[in-house]
Design a protein around this motif. Structure first.
Motif, short mmCIF file in Angstrom:
data_model
loop_
_atom_site.label_atom_id
_atom_site.label_comp_id
_atom_site.label_asym_id
_atom_site.label_seq_id
_atom_site.Cartn_x
_atom_site.Cartn_y
_atom_site.Cartn_z
N TYR A 197 -26.57 -42.16 33.44
CA TYR A 197 -27.61 -43.04 32.92
C TYR A 197 -28.66 -42.18 32.23
O TYR A 197 -29.22 -41.26 32.83
CB TYR A 197 -28.27 -43.85 34.03
CG TYR A 197 -29.46 -44.60 33.54
CD1 TYR A 197 -30.75 -44.07 33.67
CD2 TYR A 197 -29.32 -45.81 32.87
CE1 TYR A 197 -31.85 -44.73 33.17
CE2 TYR A 197 -30.42 -46.48 32.36
CZ TYR A 197 -31.69 -45.94 32.51
OH TYR A 197 -32.78 -46.59 32.00
N ASP A 250 -29.31 -49.98 28.94
CA ASP A 250 -28.76 -50.91 29.91
C ASP A 250 -28.69 -50.27 31.30
O ASP A 250 -28.18 -49.15 31.45
CB ASP A 250 -27.36 -51.34 29.47
CG ASP A 250 -26.86 -52.56 30.23
OD1 ASP A 250 -25.87 -53.15 29.78
OD2 ASP A 250 -27.45 -52.90 31.27
N ASN A 251 -29.19 -50.99 32.30
CA ASN A 251 -29.21 -50.43 33.65
C ASN A 251 -27.83 -50.30 34.27
O ASN A 251 -27.63 -49.54 35.21
CB ASN A 251 -30.09 -51.28 34.56
CG ASN A 251 -31.56 -51.16 34.22
OD1 ASN A 251 -31.96 -50.21 33.54
ND2 ASN A 251 -32.36 -52.09 34.67
N LEU A 252 -26.86 -51.06 33.77
CA LEU A 252 -25.50 -50.98 34.30
C LEU A 252 -24.69 -50.05 33.39
O LEU A 252 -24.51 -50.32 32.20
CB LEU A 252 -24.86 -52.37 34.35
CG LEU A 252 -23.46 -52.42 34.96
CD1 LEU A 252 -23.50 -52.00 36.43
CD2 LEU A 252 -22.86 -53.81 34.82
N LYS A 301 -21.13 -48.02 32.72
CA LYS A 301 -19.70 -47.99 33.03
C LYS A 301 -19.15 -46.61 32.73
O LYS A 301 -19.54 -45.97 31.74
CB LYS A 301 -18.96 -49.06 32.22
CG LYS A 301 -19.35 -50.48 32.62
CD LYS A 301 -18.49 -51.52 31.93
CE LYS A 301 -18.94 -52.93 32.29
NZ LYS A 301 -18.74 -53.21 33.74
N GLU A 354 -18.59 -47.87 37.95
CA GLU A 354 -19.83 -48.23 37.29
C GLU A 354 -20.98 -47.93 38.24
O GLU A 354 -20.78 -47.74 39.45
CB GLU A 354 -19.85 -49.72 36.90
CG GLU A 354 -19.66 -50.68 38.04
CD GLU A 354 -19.49 -52.11 37.57
OE1 GLU A 354 -18.98 -52.33 36.45
OE2 GLU A 354 -19.85 -53.01 38.33
N GLU A 409 -25.42 -48.78 38.83
CA GLU A 409 -26.58 -49.55 38.40
C GLU A 409 -27.86 -48.79 38.67
O GLU A 409 -28.15 -48.41 39.82
CB GLU A 409 -26.63 -50.90 39.10
CG GLU A 409 -27.76 -51.80 38.59
CD GLU A 409 -27.61 -53.23 39.02
OE1 GLU A 409 -26.79 -53.50 39.92
OE2 GLU A 409 -28.32 -54.08 38.45
N ASN A 424 -31.67 -48.68 39.23
CA ASN A 424 -32.72 -49.57 39.69
C ASN A 424 -34.00 -48.76 39.84
O ASN A 424 -34.16 -48.02 40.81
CB ASN A 424 -32.32 -50.22 41.02
CG ASN A 424 -33.30 -51.30 41.45
OD1 ASN A 424 -34.51 -51.12 41.34
ND2 ASN A 424 -32.79 -52.41 41.93
#
Lengths: 115, 115
Positions: free
Chosen positions: B50, B54-56, B58, B64, B66, B68
């Motif tokens: 990350y 987009d917080n999600l 893949k 994947e 997420e 937060n």
């Protein structure tokens, strides 16, 4: 293509001896990193090279540890007067440009055992 | 100072069931977050990262994660586990810009997927 390679895969030495660990990064990668992984732990940052220069050596535990990358490709991690506490797996990684978003690609590691 | 916590030493899941491997982090700036997997006698392999957006996220092999921000977490997930997913998983963070290019790894979580 060829990944990051490290030699030797295993090194056994006696306390007080000098050792050299070699890392061949992915061709064309300008950034190179060394980590140390002790049993049951995650990799611990040692040093980061951008080209031939050490951009960040803040993770080297003491002055017995030294690393070079004279031509901006192969790197050697050098440990003087080894101690039993130096026993660990030493990991090398490279990345294309060394930017903070770069993905690092790791080699299989060298397992160092100091008797 | 930046840090990463993987609160579970081991996660057990049955094949076909969803899996979650937890990761929380602490940084002073904006985090860049990574997941790596380590198979026996092999180097760490990149799964996903990350950076922004987009917080999600893949990644490879159906995984994947997420991001937060409010919970400072970056949990790894997969909808349906495979026996071949059994391995050691590491979460890692870079604290940008204060931490530079130093990557901090968690201690790892061992995933066992039972047939």
């Amino acid at each position: 293509g060829a990944g990051v390679s490290q030699t030797p895969s295993n090194k056994v030495t006696e306390k007080g001896k000098y050792v050299e660990l070699r890392c061949d990064p992915i061709s064309g990668h300008t950034a190179l990193y060394w980590y140390r992984q002790s049993l049951g732990q995650g990799p611990e940052f040692l040093i980061y090279f951008q080209g031939t220069g050490a951009a960040d050596d803040s993770g080297l535990p003491n002055d017995r540890f030294f690393a070079v990358r004279p031509e901006g490709s192969v790197s050697t991690l050098k440990i003087q007067r080894t101690e039993r506490g130096d026993s660990a797996v030493y990991l090398c990684a490279s990345s294309p440009q060394g930017g903070s978003t770069d993905t690092q690609y790791f080699g299989p590691g060298t397992r160092l055992t100091v008797l | 100072a930046q840090s990463v916590a993987q609160p579970e030493d081991q996660v057990n899941v049955a094949e076909g069931n969803p899996l979650t491997v937890k990761c929380t982090y602490s940084v002073s700036g904006n985090p860049y977050l990574f997941w790596y997997v380590q198979y026996p006698n092999r180097g760490l392999q990149f799964l996903l990262k990350y950076i922004t957006g987009d917080n999600l996220v893949k990644g490879s092999y159906g995984f994947e994660a997420e991001f937060n921000k409010s919970q400072t977490s970056f949990h790894l997930k997969k909808p349906s586990a495979l026996v071949s997913d059994s391995a050691l998983y590491f979460c890692a963070v870079r604290d940008v810009p204060t931490g530079g290019f130093k990557t901090i790894f968690g201690a790892g979580t061992r995933l066992f997927v039972k047939a």
